[in-house]
Scaffold this active site. Structure first.
Site, mmCIF file in Angstrom:
data_model
loop_
_atom_site.group_PDB
_atom_site.id
_atom_site.type_symbol
_atom_site.label_atom_id
_atom_site.label_comp_id
_atom_site.label_asym_id
_atom_site.label_seq_id
_atom_site.Cartn_x
_atom_site.Cartn_y
_atom_site.Cartn_z
ATOM 1 N N LYS A 227 17.597 -15.248 31.254
ATOM 2 C CA LYS A 227 18.014 -15.358 32.658
ATOM 3 C C LYS A 227 16.834 -15.742 33.553
ATOM 4 C CE LYS A 227 18.105 -11.655 35.475
ATOM 5 N NZ LYS A 227 17.484 -11.850 36.791
ATOM 6 N N ASN A 228 15.712 -15.065 33.373
ATOM 7 C CA ASN A 228 14.598 -15.287 34.293
ATOM 8 C C ASN A 228 13.846 -16.577 34.022
ATOM 9 O OD1 ASN A 228 15.346 -13.028 35.642
ATOM 10 N ND2 ASN A 228 13.783 -11.690 34.769
ATOM 11 N N CYS B 6 19.059 -7.873 43.698
ATOM 12 C CA CYS B 6 19.060 -6.447 43.364
ATOM 13 C C CYS B 6 18.257 -5.673 44.403
ATOM 14 C CB CYS B 6 18.409 -6.228 42.006
ATOM 15 S SG CYS B 6 19.409 -6.780 40.648
ATOM 16 N N ARG C 171 11.162 -5.604 48.529
ATOM 17 C CA ARG C 171 11.015 -6.918 47.891
ATOM 18 C C ARG C 171 10.656 -8.015 48.898
ATOM 19 N NH1 ARG C 171 15.156 -8.029 43.072
ATOM 20 N NH2 ARG C 171 13.408 -9.262 42.341
ATOM 21 N N ASP D 290 11.618 -4.619 33.501
ATOM 22 C CA ASP D 290 13.040 -4.857 33.238
ATOM 23 C C ASP D 290 13.561 -4.058 32.036
ATOM 24 O OD1 ASP D 290 13.285 -6.598 35.390
ATOM 25 O OD2 ASP D 290 12.590 -8.301 34.221
ATOM 26 N N ARG E 237 25.866 -10.425 36.289
ATOM 27 C CA ARG E 237 24.826 -11.300 36.834
ATOM 28 C C ARG E 237 23.755 -11.581 35.784
ATOM 29 N NH1 ARG E 237 21.640 -9.065 41.460
ATOM 30 N NH2 ARG E 237 20.501 -10.939 40.943
HETATM 31 N N1 EPU Z 1 6.063 -8.876 45.944
HETATM 32 C C1 EPU Z 1 5.557 -8.833 47.225
HETATM 33 N N2 EPU Z 1 5.546 -9.975 47.955
HETATM 34 C C2 EPU Z 1 6.007 -11.156 47.463
HETATM 35 C C3 EPU Z 1 6.530 -11.197 46.146
HETATM 36 C C4 EPU Z 1 6.554 -10.034 45.396
HETATM 37 O O1 EPU Z 1 5.121 -7.789 47.694
HETATM 38 O O2 EPU Z 1 5.981 -12.158 48.176
HETATM 39 C C5 EPU Z 1 6.116 -7.646 45.156
HETATM 40 C C6 EPU Z 1 7.560 -7.245 44.819
HETATM 41 O O3 EPU Z 1 8.152 -6.563 45.890
HETATM 42 C C7 EPU Z 1 7.368 -6.401 43.596
HETATM 43 C C8 EPU Z 1 6.183 -7.076 42.896
HETATM 44 O O4 EPU Z 1 5.526 -7.868 43.892
HETATM 45 O O5 EPU Z 1 7.039 -5.093 43.956
HETATM 46 C C9 EPU Z 1 6.558 -7.968 41.731
HETATM 47 O O6 EPU Z 1 7.534 -8.907 42.134
HETATM 48 P P1 EPU Z 1 7.664 -10.355 41.461
HETATM 49 O O7 EPU Z 1 7.506 -11.363 42.534
HETATM 50 O O8 EPU Z 1 6.763 -10.433 40.282
HETATM 51 O O9 EPU Z 1 9.159 -10.333 40.967
HETATM 52 P P2 EPU Z 1 10.278 -11.420 41.215
HETATM 53 O O10 EPU Z 1 9.715 -12.778 41.015
HETATM 54 O O11 EPU Z 1 11.011 -11.119 42.447
HETATM 55 C C10 EPU Z 1 10.958 -11.560 38.688
HETATM 56 C C11 EPU Z 1 12.231 -11.356 37.924
HETATM 57 C C12 EPU Z 1 12.596 -9.878 37.934
HETATM 58 C C13 EPU Z 1 11.449 -9.112 37.252
HETATM 59 C C14 EPU Z 1 10.134 -9.389 38.008
HETATM 60 C C15 EPU Z 1 8.925 -8.748 37.357
HETATM 61 C C16 EPU Z 1 13.413 -13.425 38.248
HETATM 62 C C17 EPU Z 1 14.568 -14.140 38.830
HETATM 63 N N3 EPU Z 1 13.307 -12.134 38.531
HETATM 64 O O12 EPU Z 1 11.245 -11.095 40.002
HETATM 65 O O13 EPU Z 1 13.773 -9.725 37.178
HETATM 66 O O14 EPU Z 1 11.723 -7.746 37.276
HETATM 67 O O15 EPU Z 1 9.904 -10.824 38.059
HETATM 68 O O16 EPU Z 1 8.763 -9.175 36.047
HETATM 69 O O17 EPU Z 1 12.647 -14.028 37.517
HETATM 70 C C18 EPU Z 1 15.744 -8.652 36.517
HETATM 71 O O18 EPU Z 1 15.797 -9.516 35.633
HETATM 72 O O19 EPU Z 1 16.525 -7.670 36.549
HETATM 73 C C19 EPU Z 1 14.715 -8.789 37.542
HETATM 74 C C20 EPU Z 1 14.699 -8.074 38.658
#
Ligand code: EPU
Length: 443
Positions: free
Chosen positions: A24-25, A120, A125, A310, A402
């Site tokens: 998915k990711n 989610c 976030r 995850d 999802r």
């Molecule tokens: N963060 C910030 N500011 C930003 C971006 C992120 O503070 O601008 C913080 C987030 O709030 C969080 C941390 O940094 O506390 C890590 O967030 P990250 O940006 O790495 O996560 P993401 O890109 O939003 C992806 C996956 C998530 C997975 C995370 C961590 C996708 C679509 N989603 O999210 O997947 O948990 O990386 O590996 O790729 C899931 O599959 O259930 C899921 C939530």
């Protein structure tokens, strides 16, 4: 939607061989990256999940022509006529990954008008790393209520230092920079397998990208990129979830496609619990034989290659039924322990202090009515239901749908007693605990 639920009964030990779907990711960002190109791309191994359908709808809204054959997991995307950069709030709110179109839209058009993303609920976030990085590259970002307007007459290559290795920000900046003249450096970049796969995708398009150890991604801008054919990598998180389900039911399963090298710390923790793990040649393929006497283990989540956030919720289920006490610290997201409350309804003994859960193993969990609040919580509660005595009814199945393609069918094939009562079925106004389950998904 309220009428949709999973019914789960205590299951005999899972046995057999499981196949994985595409990650998915990885697939969501790969679909977004196609906006950089003009022409027809072909993606294989695309999972049929609600988030994939949302991302397809998003690209169609921008003018892409898309043909999806879910039965073949084949997606054809023609971006020749993409001529819009405005994404409606309706689509943006459904999925946080929709923020990932901002980088490609800025690179292709110099414009991106998008609503603030949903997805989610795992804490606040924020998207400040994305926006501040774009600003550093010369993008003017204005916020108008829930809408963001990005404008750049020309993107400028920069050194971007991330305070935290955010997966989404790394991906977005990379996509924004492939067509940006000069050399962009992302320091403290995320290097999750899904990020590495995006690098492969962008390189196939003609981008120039390298990784400079320990964690800097170097992108040298090119004038144009072209459409691609690509096979989405197998879902390491689905693999981990299936292994946990086998461990929770005391079973034995093999997953021939599972990428063991992308799950090292997770596999180490399963072994520390006493489960027997065998890895195939070249680190592909994992077999698990569950121990009858699992020991509690402690861990904390962290960016790759650490323990994946995850898999934190599903792994907590194993600790609930292990001998001893474990301490789980969630360090990636600020609010990813919501499943604790639901596991407690099933008899788990857990004390939460800030982002740390202390779990004392119990003899048994008991079926209950529980609510899934995010994708991985849904997975954890379904697994808890398979291990629990009695019947579990889980609502919030939109999260389940999802993140996974018919995972309930895959689990049922291995011997799990799990059925999806979908909201597409007839309306049922009787109380949840009195309903008959209309859709049995045991193949
Ligand atoms: N963060 C910030 N500011 C930003 C971006 C992120 O503070 O601008 C913080 C987030 O709030 C969080 C941390 O940094 O506390 C890590 O967030 P990250 O940006 O790495 O996560 P993401 O890109 O939003 C992806 C996956 C998530 C997975 C995370 C961590 C996708 C679509 N989603 O999210 O997947 O948990 O990386 O590996 O790729 C899931 O599959 O259930 C899921 C939530």
């Amino acid at each position: 939607m309220q009428n949709a639920y999973l019914k789960i009964e205590q299951s005999s030990p899972l046995q057999g061989v499981a196949e994985l779907t595409g990650a998915k990711n990885a697939v969501l960002v790969t679909i977004a990256s196609l906006l950089l190109t003009s022409g027809k791309s072909v993606l294989r191994n695309v999972p049929y999940s609600a988030d994939v359908l949302q991302m397809i709808a998003l690209l169609e809204q921008l003018g892409a022509q898309v043909i999806f054959s879910p039965e073949n997991h084949l997606l054809e995307v023609d971006t020749t006529h993409v001529n819009k950069w405005h994404v409606s709030a309706e689509i943006m709110k459904k999925m946080r990954a929709s923020i990932l179109v901002m980088g490609p839209l800025l690179a292709r058009f110099g414009y991106a008008d998008i609503a603030l993303p949903g997805g989610c609920v795992l804490g606040t976030r924020p998207i400040d790393y994305h926006l501040n990085s774009f600003r550093k590259m010369g993008v003017e970002v204005a916020q108008d209520g829930d809408f963001l307007h990005g404008r750049a007459s020309q993107l400028c290559a920069q050194k971007i230092v991330l305070a935290y290795p955010s997966v989404g920000a790394t991906e977005n900046i990379m996509m924004a920079s492939v067509l940006t003249k000069g050399v962009t450096r992302i320091v403290n970049a995320a290097l999750e397998p899904e990020v590495l796969d995006l690098i492969e995708v962008l390189k196939k398009m003609g981008a120039h990208i390298e990784i400079a150890p320990p964690a800097t991604i170097v992108i040298e801008g090119v004038q144009e990129v072209h459409p691609i054919e690509h096979t989405i990598l197998s879902d390491r998180l689905e693999a981990g979830s299936l292994l946990i389900a086998a461990a929770a039911t005391g079973g034995s399963i093999s997953i021939p496609q599972a990428p063991a090298d992308a799950l090292e710390v997770f596999l180490l923790k399963l072994e520390e619990m006493g489960h027997h793990i065998t890895v195939g040649e070249h680190e592909v393929g994992i077999t698990l034989h569950a121990t009858k006497n699992p020991h509690a283990v402690s861990f904390k989540t962290s960016p790759y290659p650490g323990f994946p956030t995850d898999l934190q919720a599903p792994m907590m289920v194993l600790q609930c039924l292990a001998e001893g006490t474990s301490i789980i610290e969630e360090t990636v997201f600020e609010n990813r322990l919501v499943h604790v409350r639901e596991l407690e309804k099933m008899g788990a003994q857990i004390v939460v202090h800030n982002n740390t859960a202390t779990i004392t193993g119990v003899e048994a969990l008991y079926g209950a009515q529980v609510i899934a609040s995010d994708i991985r919580a849904a997975c954890a509660l379904a697994i808890a239901g398979m291990a629990a005595k009695g019947t579990t009814i889980m609502t919030g199945v939109q999260h389940w749908k999802r993140g996974y393609e018919s995972l309930e069918k895959k689990l049922a094939l291995l011997g799990a007693h799990i059925w999806l009562h979908d909201d597409e079925d007839e309306m049922d106004m009787t109380p949840l605990n009195e309903r008959s389950i209309s859709k049995q998904i045991r193949a």
